[in-house]
Enzyme design. Structure first.
Site, mmCIF file in Angstrom:
data_model
loop_
_atom_site.group_PDB
_atom_site.id
_atom_site.type_symbol
_atom_site.label_atom_id
_atom_site.label_comp_id
_atom_site.label_asym_id
_atom_site.label_seq_id
_atom_site.Cartn_x
_atom_site.Cartn_y
_atom_site.Cartn_z
ATOM 1 N N HIS A 18 1.284 53.599 37.654
ATOM 2 C CA HIS A 18 1.717 53.561 36.614
ATOM 3 C C HIS A 18 1.021 54.738 35.768
ATOM 4 O O HIS A 18 -0.007 55.189 35.994
ATOM 5 C CB HIS A 18 1.448 52.230 35.841
ATOM 6 C CG HIS A 18 0.342 51.914 35.487
ATOM 7 N ND1 HIS A 18 -0.067 50.685 34.601
ATOM 8 C CD2 HIS A 18 -0.855 52.212 35.553
ATOM 9 C CE1 HIS A 18 -1.212 50.671 34.329
ATOM 10 N NE2 HIS A 18 -2.081 51.535 34.995
ATOM 11 N N CYS A 37 -5.824 56.284 31.536
ATOM 12 C CA CYS A 37 -4.607 55.924 32.026
ATOM 13 C C CYS A 37 -3.244 56.409 31.524
ATOM 14 O O CYS A 37 -2.320 56.152 31.876
ATOM 15 C CB CYS A 37 -4.308 54.465 31.525
ATOM 16 S SG CYS A 37 -5.664 53.403 32.160
ATOM 17 N N HIS A 43 -1.688 56.993 38.065
ATOM 18 C CA HIS A 43 -2.650 56.533 38.891
ATOM 19 C C HIS A 43 -2.366 54.796 39.377
ATOM 20 O O HIS A 43 -1.398 54.322 38.749
ATOM 21 C CB HIS A 43 -4.152 56.271 38.026
ATOM 22 C CG HIS A 43 -3.847 55.468 36.826
ATOM 23 N ND1 HIS A 43 -3.496 55.873 35.802
ATOM 24 C CD2 HIS A 43 -4.420 54.249 36.725
ATOM 25 C CE1 HIS A 43 -3.299 54.757 34.868
ATOM 26 N NE2 HIS A 43 -3.839 53.688 35.650
ATOM 27 N N HIS A 45 -3.534 50.989 41.142
ATOM 28 C CA HIS A 45 -4.119 49.546 40.781
ATOM 29 C C HIS A 45 -3.828 48.719 42.122
ATOM 30 O O HIS A 45 -2.592 48.854 42.544
ATOM 31 C CB HIS A 45 -3.973 48.860 39.701
ATOM 32 C CG HIS A 45 -4.247 49.518 38.456
ATOM 33 N ND1 HIS A 45 -5.627 49.651 37.995
ATOM 34 C CD2 HIS A 45 -3.695 50.351 37.300
ATOM 35 C CE1 HIS A 45 -5.741 50.251 36.942
ATOM 36 N NE2 HIS A 45 -4.211 50.811 36.706
ATOM 37 N N ASP A 82 5.747 46.110 44.882
ATOM 38 C CA ASP A 82 4.637 46.685 45.595
ATOM 39 C C ASP A 82 4.983 48.128 46.156
ATOM 40 O O ASP A 82 6.137 48.232 46.573
ATOM 41 C CB ASP A 82 4.822 45.655 47.037
ATOM 42 C CG ASP A 82 3.393 46.050 47.766
ATOM 43 O OD1 ASP A 82 2.254 46.330 47.144
ATOM 44 O OD2 ASP A 82 3.588 45.857 49.071
ATOM 45 N N HIS A 83 4.030 48.772 45.979
ATOM 46 C CA HIS A 83 4.014 50.301 46.237
ATOM 47 C C HIS A 83 5.110 51.060 45.553
ATOM 48 O O HIS A 83 5.932 51.906 46.026
ATOM 49 C CB HIS A 83 4.360 50.450 47.864
ATOM 50 C CG HIS A 83 2.871 50.255 48.697
ATOM 51 N ND1 HIS A 83 2.558 49.025 48.768
ATOM 52 C CD2 HIS A 83 2.168 51.232 49.255
ATOM 53 C CE1 HIS A 83 1.282 49.063 49.593
ATOM 54 N NE2 HIS A 83 1.303 50.384 49.708
ATOM 55 N N GLU A 130 -5.678 43.481 36.946
ATOM 56 C CA GLU A 130 -5.569 45.007 37.193
ATOM 57 C C GLU A 130 -6.836 45.563 38.041
ATOM 58 O O GLU A 130 -6.747 46.729 38.807
ATOM 59 C CB GLU A 130 -5.360 45.783 35.901
ATOM 60 C CG GLU A 130 -4.765 47.024 36.166
ATOM 61 C CD GLU A 130 -4.386 47.740 34.565
ATOM 62 O OE1 GLU A 130 -3.186 47.630 34.370
ATOM 63 O OE2 GLU A 130 -5.153 47.750 33.762
HETATM 64 NI NI NI Z 1 -3.873 51.595 34.774
#
Ligand code: NI
Length: 147
Positions: A18, A37, A43, A45, A82-83, A130
């Site tokens: 995100h 962020c 990036h 998580h 997911d992904h 997160e």
């Molecule tokens: Ni983040």
């Protein structure tokens, strides 16, 4: 003595990327607000999603069948997250700045009705981690009907 409240929970993990960026703010304001962020290319998580369900304990002895909750999360929800890139790939997050708070609120809206369709149990809490040290929780508010 108040009656005890029974909650059951299931947890799943998903990986997603995100970027926190508010288009209403300047690039400089975004960097100041979201720091790392705000990285232009995003990036990732490894999220842990815990879903809590609350309700009466009927003759079956189960608030809700945990297999049903697991299937709902694994088969209906997680394939959409997911992904994925949460800013671009997830219709139910469209137009939302994907902070953990906003993701958890959006997941709440996605799961509330499907969970209620199984019986008397109601979604009572969502915990979204997160990272090991950072998580958010969304809980049923006073006006949210819970069993
Ligand atoms: Ni983040």
């Amino acid at each position: 003595m108040p009656e005890p409240i029974v909650e059951i929970a299931h947890s799943e993990e998903f990986s997603a990327s995100h970027r926190l960026h508010d288009p209403a703010l300047s690039d400089e304001e975004n960097r100041a607000l979201y720091g790392l962020c705000n990285n232009p290319n995003g990036h990732g998580h490894n999220y842990e999603l815990e879903v809590f369900v609350r309700g009466p304990v009927p003759a079956s002895g189960m608030v809700m069948n945990l297999t049903d909750l697991m299937r709902l999360m694994r088969e209906e929800l997680l394939p959409r997250l997911d992904h994925k890139h949460l800013n671009h790939d997830v219709p139910f997050l469209e137009g939302i700045i994907p902070t953990a708070e906003n993701i958890a609120l959006a997941i709440w809206k996605e799961l509330e009705e499907p969970i209620a369709s199984f019986g008397e149990a109601r979604l009572s809490r969502i915990r979204l981690r997160e990272s090991r040290g950072n998580w958010v929780e969304v809980q049923a508010g006073p006006s949210t009907p819970t069993a």
